[in-house]
Design a protein around this motif. Sequence first.
Motif, PDB file in Angstrom:
ATOM      1  N   ALA A  25       0.833  -1.204   0.000  1.00 61.25           N
ATOM      2  CA  ALA A  25       0.000   0.000   0.000  1.00 61.25           C
ATOM      3  C   ALA A  25       0.867   1.255   0.000  1.00 61.25           C
ATOM      4  CB  ALA A  25      -0.936  -0.002   1.210  1.00 61.25           C
ATOM      5  N   LEU A  26       1.938   1.237   0.781  1.00 63.84           N
ATOM      6  CA  LEU A  26       2.832   2.389   0.804  1.00 63.84           C
ATOM      7  C   LEU A  26       3.437   2.631  -0.572  1.00 63.84           C
ATOM      8  CD1 LEU A  26       4.843   2.030   4.145  1.00 63.84           C
ATOM      9  CD2 LEU A  26       2.859   3.451   3.680  1.00 63.84           C
ATOM     10  N   LEU A  38       1.306   4.504  -3.066  1.00 59.50           N
ATOM     11  CA  LEU A  38       0.967   5.915  -2.902  1.00 59.50           C
ATOM     12  C   LEU A  38       1.391   6.683  -4.145  1.00 59.50           C
ATOM     13  CD1 LEU A  38       1.998   6.468   0.823  1.00 59.50           C
ATOM     14  CD2 LEU A  38      -0.296   6.213  -0.108  1.00 59.50           C
ATOM     15  N   SER A  91       2.170   9.577  -5.230  1.00 61.43           N
ATOM     16  CA  SER A  91       3.286  10.500  -5.405  1.00 61.43           C
ATOM     17  C   SER A  91       4.609   9.885  -5.007  1.00 61.43           C
ATOM     18  CB  SER A  91       3.038  11.748  -4.555  1.00 61.43           C
ATOM     19  OG  SER A  91       2.972  11.394  -3.188  1.00 61.43           O
ATOM     20  N   ASN A  92       4.617   8.584  -4.720  1.00 59.73           N
ATOM     21  CA  ASN A  92       5.815   8.014  -4.119  1.00 59.73           C
ATOM     22  C   ASN A  92       6.367   6.788  -4.825  1.00 59.73           C
ATOM     23  OD1 ASN A  92       6.176   9.689  -1.598  1.00 59.73           O
ATOM     24  ND2 ASN A  92       3.993   9.190  -1.633  1.00 59.73           N
ATOM     25  N   ALA A 116       9.440   4.647  -3.099  1.00 57.43           N
ATOM     26  CA  ALA A 116       9.425   3.930  -1.825  1.00 57.43           C
ATOM     27  C   ALA A 116      10.122   2.574  -1.896  1.00 57.43           C
ATOM     28  CB  ALA A 116       7.997   3.781  -1.322  1.00 57.43           C
ATOM     29  N   VAL A 160      -2.078   4.554   6.039  1.00 49.73           N
ATOM     30  CA  VAL A 160      -1.626   4.702   4.651  1.00 49.73           C
ATOM     31  C   VAL A 160      -2.350   5.866   3.972  1.00 49.73           C
ATOM     32  CG1 VAL A 160      -1.543   3.594   2.375  1.00 49.73           C
ATOM     33  CG2 VAL A 160      -0.945   2.282   4.423  1.00 49.73           C
ATOM     34  N   GLU A 162       1.514  13.863  -0.514  1.00 50.80           N
ATOM     35  CA  GLU A 162       1.083  14.477  -1.766  1.00 50.80           C
ATOM     36  C   GLU A 162       0.939  15.996  -1.609  1.00 50.80           C
ATOM     37  OE1 GLU A 162      -2.138  12.450  -3.617  1.00 50.80           O
ATOM     38  OE2 GLU A 162      -2.338  13.960  -5.207  1.00 50.80           O
ATOM     39  N   PRO A 215       8.731  12.712  -1.277  1.00 50.19           N
ATOM     40  CA  PRO A 215       8.839  11.267  -1.521  1.00 50.19           C
ATOM     41  C   PRO A 215       9.057  10.477  -0.229  1.00 50.19           C
ATOM     42  CG  PRO A 215      10.538  12.512  -2.724  1.00 50.19           C
ATOM     43  CD  PRO A 215       9.914  13.447  -1.737  1.00 50.19           C
ATOM     44  N   LEU A 216       8.452   9.318  -0.186  1.00 43.49           N
ATOM     45  CA  LEU A 216       8.713   8.358   0.885  1.00 43.49           C
ATOM     46  C   LEU A 216       9.914   7.523   0.458  1.00 43.49           C
ATOM     47  CD1 LEU A 216       7.853   6.844   3.482  1.00 43.49           C
ATOM     48  CD2 LEU A 216       6.331   5.480   2.048  1.00 43.49           C
ATOM     49  N   LEU A 217      11.001   7.611   1.202  1.00 37.42           N
ATOM     50  CA  LEU A 217      12.239   6.957   0.780  1.00 37.42           C
ATOM     51  C   LEU A 217      12.406   5.553   1.335  1.00 37.42           C
ATOM     52  CD1 LEU A 217      14.692   9.947   1.285  1.00 37.42           C
ATOM     53  CD2 LEU A 217      13.666   9.184  -0.861  1.00 37.42           C
ATOM     54  N   GLY A 218      11.837   5.306   2.509  1.00 36.08           N
ATOM     55  CA  GLY A 218      12.026   3.990   3.104  1.00 36.08           C
ATOM     56  C   GLY A 218      11.623   3.992   4.551  1.00 36.08           C
TER      57      GLY A 218
END
Lengths: 289, 289
Positions: free
Chosen positions: A9-10, A13, A15-16, A19, B94, B102, B107-110
Amino acid sequence: MNEADFITALRGLASNPAARGLEDDAAVIELSGETLVLTHDTMVDGVHVLEGQDPADIAWKLVAVNLSDLAAKGAEPVGVLLSHMLGTDDHRFVTGLGEVLEDYNVPLLGGDTVRGEGPRVWGCTAIGRATHTPVPSRGGAKVGDAIYVSGTLGAAMLGFEALRDGVEADSTPYRRPAPLLEEGRLLAPHVSAMMDISDGLLLDCWRMATASEFVAFELESAAIPVADEARRGECIRWGDDYQLLFTAPENTKLSVAATRIGTVTNADFAPLWLDGEVLTPEHGLGYQH
Amino acid sequence: MNEADFITALRGLASNPAARGLEDDAAVIELSGETLVLTHDTMVDGVHVLEGQDPADIAWKLVAVNLSDLAAKGAEPVGVLLSHMLGTDDHRFVTGLGEVLEDYNVPLLGGDTVRGEGPRVWGCTAIGRATHTPVPSRGGAKVGDAIYVSGTLGAAMLGFEALRDGVEADSTPYRRPAPLLEEGRLLAPHVSAMMDISDGLLLDCWRMATASEFVAFELESAAIPVADEARRGECIRWGDDYQLLFTAPENTKLSVAATRIGTVTNADFAPLWLDGEVLTPEHGLGYQH
C-alpha cells in the motif's frame, strides 16, 4: 492488513514511486552529484532484543544493524540520528552508544527522546555516502553468478542462547554484531547483488532471488560455513549474524574472505533450491518480523 | 538520569562533537557543497496523539512535525523515512500518509515496520536541502532584534479540546498541523534565529533566548496573536501550533505575514520576560516531553 500488504500500500501511494527503501535494505538517492544511502531500523524490547538485556548492548546493536545496511550498499557512514525512549538505565545506553560510535567513527547527528509506557522502542536512522555506483542492490543477481557469504552463520544464534540461558559461552556475536563496512566497500565494485543477512541466510537468499529477475538461487548446504555443524539447519535459518550475502560473476577476484555457497541459475519457477530441493517461505526460511 | 542529563551525556560522547541536532530542531551537515538538514521525531500513542485517534491524522502529524523542523531551517524536503508499528487500522495510516506526502510533494524513501505490544510508537526522519546558508538556528538572536511569530497561537489547543470532548469545533489545527515550508524558505535569508513552536511559545522563546548568547527575550503579552483572548495565558503555553518563531533586525522587510511580539535585549541575567516580569521554566512555560 499484514506487513506485506502495508508495504504494498505504501508503494502504491501515487506520489511516491521512490518507496524502494521499504523493501530493500536502504534507500538510495542522488543529490547534487553525491549518492546518499539512507536506512532506518526500529527495535522493540523483547522482540528484537532480549527483555532485560544490557542497554549498552541495545545501543550497540541499534547503531550496528543500521551501519550493516550501509555496508551492504558499500557506503561509508556520514552519521546517525537516534530515537530513544527514556528508561531507568539510560547511562548504560549512553555507554554502549559511545562505544559503537567511536569504534566505527560515526558522528551522532541528532534525534529525539520520548517517554512512553509499555515495552521500550528505539529507532536509528543512518545516512551514508556511496563509495561506488551503481550502488549494489538485492536485485542484480544474474544467471551464472556465484553466490557468496562472508564469515560464519549461526554465531549469533549460539550467542543468543548463551545470553538467554546464562551459560558460559560467547554471547558477543548476538549482543554486539559487527557491521562489515570495510568489506562492503571493497566488494561493492565487484558484486552483482549484495545485502546483509539480518533474518537468516535462506530467507535472505529467497528475497535476493525474488528481487532479481528470472533467476533461482541453488545452494549447496555442505558448503555453507556454520558455527555449529550439528545444527546446520538452524544456523542457516537464524538471523542476526549481519554477514554479507552477495553474488558476483564466476572467477571474480574478491579482496574479501568469503565462501562460495551456490550458483545463480535460470530455474526461475522456484527461486530457492537447497541441495536440489525447492524451498519456499512455508518451509520456515528465517525470521519474519 | 533525566532527559536533560541524557542529552548532555550524549553530547559528551568523545567522538561526537556534532550532536547538535539533539537540542536544536534539526542537524545540519555539509556534504560536497550541499547543506543537508536532518531531523527525527518520534510519537507515542496516548502521549503525542490522543489514544484512539484516527491513524490517518497520526500519519499526517508524524510527517508534518518533521517537515516543520525543515521549515524552521528554510530547507526544502528531499524525502522521509518512516518507522511504523503495525496495528489493526493500518489502511487509515496509509491514507493519511498519502495525503500529507502528496500535499507537500515529499517522496517516501524507506523505513521500517515492526510488531510490538503496548502503546504504538511511530518515528519519522526527514531529510531536506537548505535553500539558504548560513542555515537559521535557535542561537542567533542579537540584542536589538525584533521577535516575531507567524499565525495565531492556541488554535491547536482548541482543536485538541474539540477532538477530546467530541464537541463541534474545528479540530484540524490539532489533527493536521501545516508545516510552513514556503514561509521558512522566504524567511531564512532575513532572520537572525528561527525555530518552529512545537512545545509552546513561552518555552520555545526561553529555549531560543538561552541558545543565543547574552540576550533576553522581552515579550509583550497583548501583542501575541491568540486564538482565544479569554485564555491568552494557555494559548501562549500550549504546543502543537507549529508556527514559526523568529528574530530579525529592526526594520527588516518581511515577505511573510508575522506579528511582532517583543524585542531581544541584553537583560541576560534572566532570559525571558513577559510584560516586564521574569519567567522561568518553573512557571510552566509549555509542554515538556
